[in-house]
Design an enzyme around this catalytic site. Structure first.
Site, PDB file in Angstrom:
ATOM      1  N   PRO A   9       0.789  -1.223   0.000  1.00  0.00           N
ATOM      2  CA  PRO A   9       0.000   0.000   0.000  1.00  0.00           C
ATOM      3  C   PRO A   9       0.824   1.276   0.000  1.00  0.00           C
ATOM      4  O   PRO A   9       1.848   1.367   0.677  1.00  0.00           O
ATOM      5  CB  PRO A   9      -0.824  -0.105   1.289  1.00  0.00           C
ATOM      6  CG  PRO A   9      -0.116  -1.102   2.127  1.00  0.00           C
ATOM      7  CD  PRO A   9       0.529  -2.065   1.177  1.00  0.00           C
ATOM      8  N   ASN A  10       0.336   2.222  -0.771  1.00  0.00           N
ATOM      9  CA  ASN A  10       0.883   3.583  -0.860  1.00  0.00           C
ATOM     10  C   ASN A  10       2.209   3.672  -1.610  1.00  0.00           C
ATOM     11  O   ASN A  10       2.734   4.766  -1.809  1.00  0.00           O
ATOM     12  CB  ASN A  10       1.013   4.221   0.535  1.00  0.00           C
ATOM     13  CG  ASN A  10      -0.334   4.319   1.223  1.00  0.00           C
ATOM     14  OD1 ASN A  10      -1.268   4.866   0.649  1.00  0.00           O
ATOM     15  ND2 ASN A  10      -0.458   3.759   2.414  1.00  0.00           N
ATOM     16  N   ARG A  17       4.269  10.906  -2.016  1.00  0.00           N
ATOM     17  CA  ARG A  17       4.165  10.720  -0.560  1.00  0.00           C
ATOM     18  C   ARG A  17       5.500  11.027   0.124  1.00  0.00           C
ATOM     19  O   ARG A  17       6.561  10.556  -0.303  1.00  0.00           O
ATOM     20  CB  ARG A  17       3.706   9.298  -0.226  1.00  0.00           C
ATOM     21  CG  ARG A  17       4.782   8.236  -0.321  1.00  0.00           C
ATOM     22  CD  ARG A  17       4.309   6.835   0.010  1.00  0.00           C
ATOM     23  NE  ARG A  17       4.088   6.578   1.411  1.00  0.00           N
ATOM     24  CZ  ARG A  17       4.250   5.376   1.970  1.00  0.00           C
ATOM     25  NH1 ARG A  17       4.643   4.336   1.252  1.00  0.00           N
ATOM     26  NH2 ARG A  17       4.010   5.203   3.239  1.00  0.00           N
ATOM     27  N   TYR A  22      10.822   9.115   1.333  1.00  0.00           N
ATOM     28  CA  TYR A  22      10.852   8.118   0.264  1.00  0.00           C
ATOM     29  C   TYR A  22      11.469   8.613  -1.045  1.00  0.00           C
ATOM     30  O   TYR A  22      11.580   7.841  -2.001  1.00  0.00           O
ATOM     31  CB  TYR A  22       9.419   7.597   0.005  1.00  0.00           C
ATOM     32  CG  TYR A  22       8.813   6.942   1.235  1.00  0.00           C
ATOM     33  CD1 TYR A  22       9.316   5.732   1.716  1.00  0.00           C
ATOM     34  CD2 TYR A  22       7.764   7.540   1.944  1.00  0.00           C
ATOM     35  CE1 TYR A  22       8.789   5.130   2.851  1.00  0.00           C
ATOM     36  CE2 TYR A  22       7.227   6.939   3.079  1.00  0.00           C
ATOM     37  CZ  TYR A  22       7.743   5.740   3.530  1.00  0.00           C
ATOM     38  OH  TYR A  22       7.231   5.149   4.646  1.00  0.00           O
ATOM     39  N   ASN A  74       8.129  -5.440  -0.725  1.00  0.00           N
ATOM     40  CA  ASN A  74       8.019  -4.317   0.202  1.00  0.00           C
ATOM     41  C   ASN A  74       6.543  -4.248   0.577  1.00  0.00           C
ATOM     42  O   ASN A  74       5.738  -3.713  -0.189  1.00  0.00           O
ATOM     43  CB  ASN A  74       8.477  -3.011  -0.443  1.00  0.00           C
ATOM     44  CG  ASN A  74       8.393  -1.850   0.545  1.00  0.00           C
ATOM     45  OD1 ASN A  74       7.777  -1.961   1.611  1.00  0.00           O
ATOM     46  ND2 ASN A  74       9.018  -0.740   0.203  1.00  0.00           N
ATOM     47  N   ALA A  77       2.908  -0.706   4.850  1.00  0.00           N
ATOM     48  CA  ALA A  77       2.427  -0.754   6.236  1.00  0.00           C
ATOM     49  C   ALA A  77       1.981  -2.154   6.658  1.00  0.00           C
ATOM     50  O   ALA A  77       1.971  -2.469   7.862  1.00  0.00           O
ATOM     51  CB  ALA A  77       1.281   0.238   6.421  1.00  0.00           C
ATOM     52  N   GLU A  98      12.949  -9.156   1.815  1.00  0.00           N
ATOM     53  CA  GLU A  98      12.104  -8.025   2.220  1.00  0.00           C
ATOM     54  C   GLU A  98      12.886  -6.725   2.007  1.00  0.00           C
ATOM     55  O   GLU A  98      14.064  -6.654   2.359  1.00  0.00           O
ATOM     56  CB  GLU A  98      11.777  -8.209   3.707  1.00  0.00           C
ATOM     57  CG  GLU A  98      11.021  -7.087   4.362  1.00  0.00           C
ATOM     58  CD  GLU A  98      10.878  -7.309   5.874  1.00  0.00           C
ATOM     59  OE1 GLU A  98      11.470  -8.292   6.417  1.00  0.00           O
ATOM     60  OE2 GLU A  98      10.197  -6.494   6.513  1.00  0.00           O
ATOM     61  N   HIS A 100      12.735  -2.364   2.362  1.00  0.00           N
ATOM     62  CA  HIS A 100      12.110  -1.099   2.773  1.00  0.00           C
ATOM     63  C   HIS A 100      12.977   0.038   2.267  1.00  0.00           C
ATOM     64  O   HIS A 100      14.205   0.002   2.428  1.00  0.00           O
ATOM     65  CB  HIS A 100      11.966  -1.019   4.295  1.00  0.00           C
ATOM     66  CG  HIS A 100      11.118  -2.119   4.831  1.00  0.00           C
ATOM     67  ND1 HIS A 100       9.745  -2.102   4.711  1.00  0.00           N
ATOM     68  CD2 HIS A 100      11.443  -3.292   5.424  1.00  0.00           C
ATOM     69  CE1 HIS A 100       9.264  -3.223   5.220  1.00  0.00           C
ATOM     70  NE2 HIS A 100      10.271  -3.966   5.657  1.00  0.00           N
ATOM     71  N   ARG A 107      12.679   4.476  12.860  1.00  0.00           N
ATOM     72  CA  ARG A 107      11.417   5.220  12.822  1.00  0.00           C
ATOM     73  C   ARG A 107      10.539   4.880  14.036  1.00  0.00           C
ATOM     74  O   ARG A 107      11.043   4.452  15.052  1.00  0.00           O
ATOM     75  CB  ARG A 107      10.736   4.970  11.473  1.00  0.00           C
ATOM     76  CG  ARG A 107      11.592   5.482  10.306  1.00  0.00           C
ATOM     77  CD  ARG A 107      10.921   5.293   8.968  1.00  0.00           C
ATOM     78  NE  ARG A 107       9.696   6.079   8.871  1.00  0.00           N
ATOM     79  CZ  ARG A 107       8.802   5.930   7.885  1.00  0.00           C
ATOM     80  NH1 ARG A 107       9.008   5.031   6.930  1.00  0.00           N
ATOM     81  NH2 ARG A 107       7.713   6.669   7.854  1.00  0.00           N
TER      82      ARG A 107
HETATM   83  C1  DQA Z   1       8.105   1.143   4.010  1.00  0.00           C
HETATM   84  C2  DQA Z   1       8.139   1.384   5.519  1.00  0.00           C
HETATM   85  C3  DQA Z   1       6.784   1.133   6.140  1.00  0.00           C
HETATM   86  O1  DQA Z   1       6.823   1.346   7.540  1.00  0.00           O
HETATM   87  C4  DQA Z   1       5.744   2.066   5.542  1.00  0.00           C
HETATM   88  O2  DQA Z   1       4.473   1.797   6.073  1.00  0.00           O
HETATM   89  C5  DQA Z   1       5.741   2.029   4.057  1.00  0.00           C
HETATM   90  C6  DQA Z   1       7.013   1.959   3.335  1.00  0.00           C
HETATM   91  C7  DQA Z   1       9.448   1.531   3.327  1.00  0.00           C
HETATM   92  O3  DQA Z   1       9.605   1.174   2.171  1.00  0.00           O
HETATM   93  O4  DQA Z   1      10.291   2.181   3.941  1.00  0.00           O
HETATM   94  O5  DQA Z   1       4.704   2.140   3.427  1.00  0.00           O
HETATM   95  O6  DQA Z   1       7.890  -0.227   3.778  1.00  0.00           O
END
Ligand code: DQA
Length: 141
Positions: A9-10, A17, A22, A74, A77, A98, A100, A107
């Site tokens: 998501p997102n 964003r 990011y 990735n 959330a 995985e 990020h 964080r």
């Molecule tokens: C994320 C880190 C997560 O905590 C966050 O909710 C994201 C992006 C990252 O790529 O740093 O959506 O996965």
């Protein structure tokens, strides 16, 4: 070799964003970078993104039937909430890394648990988009 790169998501909102966290490059830029890298190393790659947890589970299950041999994920959330994604990865038993973009371990406290990391063989964080390339290379070697 076939690799699935899955974003949660997102992550379709990259570039819009929180650019301070990011960066200013878009999801389309990310996909282009991944596709160019995979073409250069002779790896078949498919990039998928969804904002929906169930759809991400479906994509992981489909990877099994599509003969995917490595997953880069990735989970956004859902990293911090989703037992369903963990169970899907365990169900298909495909080697997984995985990723990020941000340095999650520096964080908020609610980001300090990752369910997916109970299955993933490696977690790469805080390296921006290049973390995805490192993940792909890790699976290919
Ligand atoms: C994320 C880190 C997560 O905590 C966050 O909710 C994201 C992006 C990252 O790529 O740093 O959506 O996965």
């Amino acid at each position: 070799m076939k690799i699935l790169v899955l974003n949660g998501p997102n992550l379709n909102m990259l570039g819009i964003r929180e650019p301070d966290i990011y960066g200013s490059n878009t999801y389309a830029d990310l996909v282009k970078m991944i596709e160019e890298h995979c073409a250069s190393i002779g790896v078949d790659v498919e990039c998928k993104q969804s904002n929906s947890e169930g759809t991400l589970v479906d994509y992981i299950q489909q990877a099994y039937f599509d003969g995917v041999s490595g997953i880069v994920i990735n989970p956004g959330a859902y990293t911090h909430t989703s037992v369903a994604l963990l169970d899907a990865l365990k169900a298909v038993s495909i080697p997984t890394v995985e990723v990020h973009i941000s340095q999650v371990d520096e964080r908020e406290p609610f980001r300090q648990i990752s369910y997916v990391s109970y299955y993933a063989s490696k977690t790469i964080m805080g390296k921006g988009f290049s973390g995805y390339i490192e993940a792909i290379d890790h699976l290919v070697v």
